[in-house]
Design a protein around this motif. Structure first.
Motif, short mmCIF file in Angstrom:
data_model
loop_
_atom_site.label_atom_id
_atom_site.label_comp_id
_atom_site.label_asym_id
_atom_site.label_seq_id
_atom_site.Cartn_x
_atom_site.Cartn_y
_atom_site.Cartn_z
N GLU A 119 0.82 -1.20 0.00
CA GLU A 119 0.00 0.00 0.00
C GLU A 119 0.86 1.26 0.00
OE1 GLU A 119 -3.31 2.19 2.82
OE2 GLU A 119 -3.30 0.00 2.73
N VAL A 120 1.93 1.24 0.79
CA VAL A 120 2.85 2.39 0.84
C VAL A 120 3.44 2.65 -0.55
CG1 VAL A 120 5.11 3.13 1.74
CG2 VAL A 120 3.38 2.21 3.30
N ALA A 121 3.85 1.58 -1.22
CA ALA A 121 4.42 1.72 -2.57
C ALA A 121 3.35 2.20 -3.56
CB ALA A 121 5.01 0.39 -3.03
N ALA A 122 2.16 1.65 -3.47
CA ALA A 122 1.08 2.03 -4.40
C ALA A 122 0.69 3.50 -4.23
CB ALA A 122 -0.14 1.13 -4.18
N LYS A 123 0.77 4.00 -3.02
CA LYS A 123 0.41 5.40 -2.77
C LYS A 123 1.59 6.35 -2.98
CE LYS A 123 -3.51 4.75 0.25
NZ LYS A 123 -4.51 5.53 -0.43
N GLY A 124 2.77 5.80 -3.23
CA GLY A 124 3.93 6.64 -3.48
C GLY A 124 4.48 7.34 -2.26
N VAL A 125 4.26 6.76 -1.09
CA VAL A 125 4.77 7.37 0.15
C VAL A 125 6.29 7.25 0.14
CG1 VAL A 125 4.80 7.20 2.67
CG2 VAL A 125 2.66 6.85 1.42
N GLN A 126 6.97 8.41 0.20
CA GLN A 126 8.43 8.45 0.15
C GLN A 126 9.07 8.69 1.51
OE1 GLN A 126 10.35 7.96 -2.74
NE2 GLN A 126 8.37 7.22 -3.45
N SER A 127 8.32 9.30 2.43
CA SER A 127 8.87 9.60 3.75
C SER A 127 7.73 9.55 4.76
CB SER A 127 9.53 10.97 3.76
OG SER A 127 8.57 11.98 3.50
N VAL A 128 8.12 9.46 6.02
CA VAL A 128 7.13 9.44 7.08
C VAL A 128 7.42 10.56 8.06
CG1 VAL A 128 6.57 6.99 6.91
CG2 VAL A 128 8.48 7.70 8.35
N PRO A 129 6.41 11.07 8.72
CA PRO A 129 5.00 10.73 8.52
C PRO A 129 4.44 11.36 7.26
CG PRO A 129 5.20 12.49 10.13
CD PRO A 129 6.60 12.09 9.77
#
Length: 173
Positions: A119-129
């Motif tokens: 899910e993180v990859a599909a949404k393109g999340v590059q950093s947190v939070p």
């Protein structure tokens, strides 16, 4: 006994597609937060605070800010992607959790990113939070409750500024 009333595998205020996940709820109300994955590491404090606050302990923010959060209108579904080793993530998770306890129109799910890598990859999340609001990327990085309020609802933020200024004047007089 306290936990059995507060922590559930299903949350009456909304369904979750996350497995594993659990909700911390106040029975008989729409107040609660969801954790997807296990909130360990830096997020363990977020879990403890959620248990205390949902259970009725006071949220440690100034009264003007809490009042302003209660005035936010509309329904808002936040999802925060976080990491257990992130030192900035608890500030965001705890702020959104507290906001969801102050205003039943605000919902929050804290997602532990390594448990939901696809899910993180599909949404393109590059950093947190990284914060999503109603399915759209909304913000990233450390944000306080005040900063979240300012970005979410300008009118409520102005109300907070006026209330805070009034409180400060009363403290001086």
């Amino acid at each position: 006994e306290i936990l059995s009333g507060l922590v559930g595998s299903e949350m009456c205020i909304r369904d979750s597609h996350y497995e594993p996940s659990f909700a911390v709820t106040r029975p008989g109300t729409d107040i609660g937060v969801r954790f997807a994955g296990l909130p360990m590491g830096h997020e363990f404090t977020s879990l403890v605070l959620a248990l205390l606050q949902v259970g009725g302990h006071e949220i440690k923010e100034d009264e003007a800010l809490k009042k302003a959060v209660t005035t936010v209108e509309g329904h808002h579904e936040f999802v925060t992607y976080m990491s257990l080793s992130c030192v900035n993530c608890p500030t965001v998770v705890q702020a959104l959790n507290a906001m969801s306890m102050l205003n039943p129109n605000i919902r929050h799910t804290a997602v532990e990113g390594s448990t939901f890598r696809d899910e993180v990859a599909a949404k393109g999340v590059q950093s947190v939070p990284t914060i999503f609001l109603d399915g759209e990327e909304w913000g990233s990085g450390r944000m306080t409750m005040t900063e979240i309020l300012e970005k979410l609802d300008a009118e409520a933020a102005v109300s907070y500024t006026h209330l805070r200024a009034h409180e400060t004047r009363e403290d001086i007089v």
